[in-house]
Design an enzyme around this catalytic site. Sequence first.
Site, PDB file in Angstrom:
ATOM      1  N   ALA A 164      78.305  31.801  87.451  1.00 16.41           N
ATOM      2  CA  ALA A 164      77.664  32.987  87.012  1.00 16.41           C
ATOM      3  C   ALA A 164      76.824  32.335  86.360  1.00 16.41           C
ATOM      4  O   ALA A 164      75.298  32.678  85.684  1.00 16.41           O
ATOM      5  CB  ALA A 164      77.637  34.354  86.837  1.00 16.41           C
ATOM      6  N   GLN A 184      68.757  49.612  91.364  1.00 15.48           N
ATOM      7  CA  GLN A 184      68.168  50.498  92.325  1.00 15.48           C
ATOM      8  C   GLN A 184      67.819  50.179  93.861  1.00 15.48           C
ATOM      9  O   GLN A 184      67.546  50.788  95.216  1.00 15.48           O
ATOM     10  CB  GLN A 184      66.037  49.600  92.034  1.00 15.48           C
ATOM     11  CG  GLN A 184      64.984  50.110  92.491  1.00 15.48           C
ATOM     12  CD  GLN A 184      63.723  50.393  92.002  1.00 15.48           C
ATOM     13  OE1 GLN A 184      63.592  50.793  91.366  1.00 15.48           O
ATOM     14  NE2 GLN A 184      62.844  49.664  92.162  1.00 15.48           N
ATOM     15  N   GLU A 185      67.949  47.925  94.711  1.00 13.16           N
ATOM     16  CA  GLU A 185      68.459  48.560  96.132  1.00 13.16           C
ATOM     17  C   GLU A 185      69.126  48.509  96.680  1.00 13.16           C
ATOM     18  O   GLU A 185      68.793  49.167  97.721  1.00 13.16           O
ATOM     19  CB  GLU A 185      68.789  46.875  95.641  1.00 13.16           C
ATOM     20  CG  GLU A 185      68.818  46.035  97.706  1.00 13.16           C
ATOM     21  CD  GLU A 185      69.583  44.951  97.182  1.00 13.16           C
ATOM     22  OE1 GLU A 185      69.495  44.505  98.564  1.00 13.16           O
ATOM     23  OE2 GLU A 185      69.421  43.965  96.143  1.00 13.16           O
TER      24      GLU A 185
END
Length: 384
Positions: A183, A248-249
């Site tokens: 990441a 939120q997605e």
Amino acid sequence: MPLPLFESPWMSAEHRLLRDSAARFFTERWLPRAAGWREAGLMERDTWREAGAQGLLCAAMPETLGGSGGDFGHEAVIVMEAARANLGGFGGSVHSAIVAPYLLRHGKDEQRRRWLPLLATGERVGAIAMTEPGTGSDLQAIRTRARREGADYVISGQKTFITNGQNADLIVIVCRTGDAPGAKGLSLIVAEIDAGTTGLTRRRLDKIGLKAQDTSELFFDELRVPVANLLGEQEGLAFGQLMGELPQERLVIAVQAVAMMERALDDTVAYAKQREAFGQTIWSFQNTRFVLAQAQSDVLAARTFLDAAISAHLKGELDAARAALVKAWCSDLASRLTDACLQLFGGYGYMLETPIAELWADARVTRIYGGTNEIMKELASRSM
């Protein structure tokens, strides 16, 4: 169309006005065109400007940046009504509730002022390019690379399952900008696509459901993007940015799933009360009533779970684990419930001219996108 049996506690009078306005617009203006969109595999580009003019884009963005100044509840009622109208082709939830928040929260002032007003009017269409052919839920394995050449990034790689992929001209690309493993080397870079842009090829994907949605595969071949289009103060911040926005997605997907269930139940009850078999309506059969009573209790449970999650999110209290749970549970239930409802339509339920068939096919993907439900359960288990 009947409203939910219980009103959502987070919903204000303003939310209800927007809900009713969106429902009328979708029913009167867009539904007559929906069959053509399914046949073409996408909605025309001018539909985005229509949605913008109606106030259906970027409802939660600040008015100073072209939005409507609302909150997530305003986005939620728009998503609900699009799903209840069976308009699975409209990618407004990705554009407004996913792409726009990345720009608002992680963009510099100049970037926000340049891009958000254009998203609000529909002059630009937003997409986010995360998934790759060999990399779905495992974002740390992303291979698309952006190398630095002077004032530009040069991006090469491949993305797939991209919502709004054909119409999008403002694409947030998750790519690797350094040699750091996992990441640590990921960044978000925004590509503005215009008529003269080279280095981007698109292939529209043929799907089981969401037939009017221009889901696409994107190929980047030396796509040049200004370094100024990096989101964030420095490279390597993408993983944290993504983790902050994914709850939120996933909540948006739960909103879609619950609205699909509500529409499926309404349609099936109406059908059962008018469809005759053996000289009587199928509603008169005890099995039909039992199936639909169970479906009604499932819908009420799902709506209550969803309402609790939306209320928490509006207060800034929805964490990743609970967002994962609500997404997984509601989407799993949506597949089961739409299947049970389709069964009561018999052979007509398998015909695409019957809305329940489209709902059934569209509901299936909610268990996959936004992170598969298996990954959602793994994420949730880590907080136990």
